[in-house]
Design an enzyme around this catalytic site. Structure first.
Site, PDB file in Angstrom:
ATOM      1  N   ASP A 302       0.881  -1.168   0.000  1.00 53.31           N
ATOM      2  CA  ASP A 302       0.000   0.000   0.000  1.00 53.31           C
ATOM      3  C   ASP A 302       0.923   1.223   0.000  1.00 53.31           C
ATOM      4  O   ASP A 302       2.108   1.127   0.339  1.00 53.31           O
ATOM      5  CB  ASP A 302      -0.952  -0.004   1.200  1.00 53.31           C
ATOM      6  CG  ASP A 302      -2.146   0.921   0.965  1.00 53.31           C
ATOM      7  OD1 ASP A 302      -2.085   1.738   0.026  1.00 53.31           O
ATOM      8  OD2 ASP A 302      -3.139   0.823   1.711  1.00 53.31           O
TER       9      ASP A 302
HETATM   10  C1  BGC Z   1      -4.944   3.344   0.037  1.00 53.44           C
HETATM   11  C2  BGC Z   1      -5.060   2.380  -1.110  1.00 53.44           C
HETATM   12  C3  BGC Z   1      -4.865   3.112  -2.404  1.00 53.44           C
HETATM   13  C4  BGC Z   1      -3.498   3.778  -2.371  1.00 53.44           C
HETATM   14  C5  BGC Z   1      -3.162   4.549  -3.637  1.00 53.44           C
HETATM   15  C6  BGC Z   1      -3.673   4.155  -0.041  1.00 53.44           C
HETATM   16  O1  BGC Z   1      -3.702   5.200   0.870  1.00 53.44           O
HETATM   17  O2  BGC Z   1      -5.009   2.643   1.245  1.00 53.44           O
HETATM   18  O3  BGC Z   1      -6.310   1.748  -1.086  1.00 53.44           O
HETATM   19  O4  BGC Z   1      -4.986   2.242  -3.487  1.00 53.44           O
HETATM   20  O5  BGC Z   1      -3.480   4.702  -1.310  1.00 53.44           O
HETATM   21  O6  BGC Z   1      -3.908   5.696  -3.743  1.00 53.44           O
END
Ligand code: BGC
Length: 773
Positions: A302
């Site tokens: 993530d």
């Molecule tokens: C989120 C993800 C997301 C990623 C990219 C993170 O903060 O938890 O779900 O895909 O950011 O934006």
């Protein structure tokens, strides 16, 4: 022109009309933006690769699409220098993996989801801001929780396919969805993104989404692995969970994604599980995901969830995101670090140093890189890069968004058949509430899509009502925190009086209440299960002024209803319905379609009733999942705690009769499947669809088991008087529990009961089935 709740929000709380789709009318602007975002990463990677060897010949085996993928991967790996390999372990931009120009390896260009394609310009702060540098206007589909309320796998698969098509049309390759984390507590800020509280329902819908996306040769990312069920201190919180609960509740949707959906990518979560951050959890990534489930794709972190170099690479975390200059700029911000984000651990210099120090083996790097290459070949990205600029938000995609919003709407109460509205009796409607004249398409954060248009409940009702019905509107109460200028006692009283007045002068009142992206979304949890300030009072005032009141919930999480539910004649849950939410709501209110949605999550009467409430958000950054497997209805039904509305519940404008339950064979041996069938008849006067739920009850287990567990479901559309047979299949897994002692699924021989019903608390038919060795 609609006003919507994103991109139109300016400091000072003023909602402005959505800008026209300027970008789509000026394709060259989009082209420049896309080229910019495509080539910056390539440039970056070229700088990184030092003294690259010669180009590969045109007939190099890896370039031959006819060869098996494994051979191509092996050949390409053998041509890469160690430096080139490690360059692939971290992103080259905010949403791009590192390409390799010498060998022709493309960057994987990502975009956030899961409810449609979101701009890839940067973090939520950037993308959701009104001055977002790259506006990407795409179809906004209903939130995951609304999709789940449809219980329609075919619909979710079509949604996945449509999103895949939009990803390609925009020249991207990967969508960061679906979200399959379980709704453990009704306060998680991101509950709206996922598919509810049940592992089986989440599994089937996640698989459907993945199949739809992959059928377009687009890479989905099933997220967030694993046990990511609260936003509170999401980077630091340590989830203490036992192995059985992990396997029975929180992992099944990921297992199904791998074993049934053959998913190409998994995203690791921010949180820690049993003391270890997910991105460096050898147990979760290598042992469970890769060995136990047999995952062959690659894992991405993530955004900003890595905390080490060797432990992360060795645990099987294949690609760190984000990377390159955007990551460095983001990481340098104090707020980013204060939130607990950490990144930049898998940059080439750090990985190479650890390889040289003997902390990471080259075999391990080969596995990481091989997995990324494998997906690049499998998805066809190597041969067919997605560069075509095509149309998005086509009439077909809009129609699908509308069908989806409609199927997800749940009718929770309908005393005296107030709904559907009868145009012969209802000549005027007052549409009231903070969510009536604004389209609240989704919750906040990385999933928020910017649509070209969005239909508000008021607009949907006005359009459907036509000229024969007078539609008035009043805000009643401002959305908490949205317009501080109007948040004075005087203004509040005035708004409330105007609403009551409008309601008293109409034949029926529709009150649309709920939340919006600033009080329900990613990065924070919902503060309370209660509706935001003033909304309970608004409902009471409108009901007093007009007994023909329909309350509409426009939110992702369950809300406390005890203050008004007894006197509310009709209650509808539209969740966050995407860009067509308002028109779908109108269709249901006027009875163009009979509601068929059912709750994918139990709605407790009060937060204290939730099994996880006592252990949320945790203490000293540790949260104990002490309720174990008793999540949602598994708890309410087993421990006899009455919810406000049970899991699987939803009314229709027609009625259904269940009969002729057959379970074959009655005695099951080995891995033999069990065929369950029943007949469902529409006994009412209108067409409608019914979702039939199949639960397994184990009354003879040596260990503690929930009184029932969902193991099958089917949705049938029936004309008045029509009967259809619903068939469902159970395999051995449907009878099994996870045994931490034997580290395997165990189905105890003996008699189980098959329970078929219209909700977890409305079991209509039962039949035994015996499992023999
Ligand atoms: C989120 C993800 C997301 C990623 C990219 C993170 O903060 O938890 O779900 O895909 O950011 O934006």
């Amino acid at each position: 022109m609609s006003s919507i709740n994103i991109g139109a929000h300016f400091p000072g709380g003023i909602e402005r009309p959505m800008e026209p789709p300027r970008l789509m009318r000026q394709p060259f602007v989009l082209l420049i933006a896309i080229l910019l975002f495509t080539f910056i990463p390539i440039g970056t990677a070229l700088v990184r690769a030092q003294n690259p060897p010669a180009l590969a010949p045109a007939d190099a085996p890896y370039k031959n699409a006819k060869l098996p993928v494994e051979n191509r991967v092996a050949d390409l790996l053998s041509r890469m220098t160690l430096e080139e390999k490690v360059t692939m372990l971290s992103g080259s931009g905010w949403m791009e993996s590192a390409p390799n120009a010498r060998l022709g390896i493309p960057a994987i260009k990502m975009a956030d989801g899961p409810m449609g394609v979101r701009s890839w310009a940067g973090s939520s702060a950037v993308t959701n801001a009104a001055n977002n540098p790259v506006k990407v206007l795409t179809t906004s589909f209903p939130a995951g929780i609304a999709m789940a309320a449809s219980w329609d796998t075919d619909l979710v698969q079509r949604e996945g396919k449509a999103i895949g098509q939009e990803v390609k049309a925009l020249g991207r390759d990967m969508i960061l969805g679906p979200t399959v984390n379980i709704n453990r507590v009704p306060l998680w800020g991101r509950n709206f993104e996922g598919y509810g509280e049940d592992p089986y329902l989440s599994s089937q819908l996640g698989v459907a989404y993945i199949r739809g996306v992959q059928s377009e040769n687009v890479i989905p990312s099933v997220k967030h692995f694993a046990v990511n069920n609260e936003e509170f201190e999401r980077h630091r919180i340590d989830v203490k969970i036992d192995e059985r609960t992990l396997h029975e509740i929180y992992l099944p949707a990921f297992r199904a994604a791998v074993q049934q959906g053959d998913v190409w990518n998994v995203m690791s979560a921010y949180n820690k599980v049993n003391g270890v951050h997910c991105a460096e959890s050898e147990y979760l990534l290598n042992d469970v995901l890769k060995k136990e489930f047999g995952f062959k794709g690659f894992v991405i972190s993530d955004w900003g969830s890595t905390y080490s170099t060797a432990p992360t690479v060795n645990a099987g975390m294949d690609l760190e995101m984000p990377g390159g200059p955007p990551m460095q700029a983001w990481l340098a911000r104090p707020a980013t670090q204060a939130a607990g984000n950490s990144d930049g651990w898998l940059v080439p210099e750090k990985v190479l140093a650890d390889v040289r120090a003997g902390k990471i083996s080259e075999t391990s790097i080969d596995d990481n890189v091989g997995r990324i290459l494998r997906v690049i070949f499998l998805s066809g990205l190597f041969e067919f890069p997605h560069t075509a600029l095509d149309v998005v938000d086509t009439p077909a995609q809009q129609a699908l968004a509308r069908t989806a919003a409609m199927e997800g709407i749940v009718l929770l109460k309908n005393t005296g058949a107030l709904l559907p509205l009868d145009p012969a009796k209802v000549k005027s409607i007052a549409v009231i509430g903070p969510n009536a004249a604004v389209a609240r398409t989704g919750g906040g954060g990385s999933s928020l899509v910017r649509p070209k248009y969005a239909v508000t409940p008021l607009e949907g009702i006005q359009k459907r009502a036509g000229s024969g019905i007078r539609v008035t509107s009043a805000i009643g109460v401002g959305m908490d925190g949205e317009d501080p200028a109007k948040d004075t006692a005087e203004e509040r009283l005035k708004a409330l009086r105007e609403a009551a007045d409008a309601a008293s002068k109409a034949d029926a009142a529709v009150v649309v209440v709920g939340r919006y992206f600033k009080n329900e979304g990613e990065g924070f949890d919902v503060k309370t299960m209660d509706l935001p300030a003033g909304q309970d009072e608004l409902i009471a005032a409108v009901e007093k002024a007009n007994p023909q009141t329909i309350v509409v919930l426009n939110t992702g999480n369950p809300v406390t209803m005890t203050k008004w539910i007894e006197s509310t004649p009709a209650l509808v849950d539209m969740w966050y319905g995407g860009q067509e939410g308002g028109s779908a709501l109108a269709s249901i209110l006027f009875g163009d379609t009979s509601p068929s949605g059912k709750l994918p999550v139990s709605m407790p009467k009060r937060l204290e009733d939730s099994p996880a409430a006592k252990n949320y958000p945790g203490q000293d950054l540790v949260v104990h999942y002490a309720e174990g497997i008793y999540v949602g209805y598994r708890y309410y039904d087993t421990k006899n705690v009455e919810p406000q509305f049970p899991f699987g519940f939803g009314l229709s404008y027609t009625t259904f009769e269940y009969s002729t339950l057959k379970v074959k064979p009655g005695k099951v041996a080995g891995g033999q499947p069990v065929e369950v069938s029943l007949q469902v008849r529409n006994t009412g006067k209108r067409a409608g669809a019914e979702v039939v739920e199949l639960y397994v009850h184990d009354g003879h287990s040596k260990i503690d088991r929930p009184t029932r567990e969902l193991k099958g479901f089917g949705r049938v559309e029936l004309k008045p008087g029509e009967t259809k047979t619903v068939q469902m299949k159970l395999d051995r897994a449907a009878f099994s529990y996870w045994s931490p002692e034997s580290k395997t699924w165990v189905a105890e021989p003996g008699t189980f009961e098959i329970q078929v019903g219209a909700s977890s608390r409305d079991i209509r038919l039962r039949a035994p089935v015996e499992l023999v060795r």
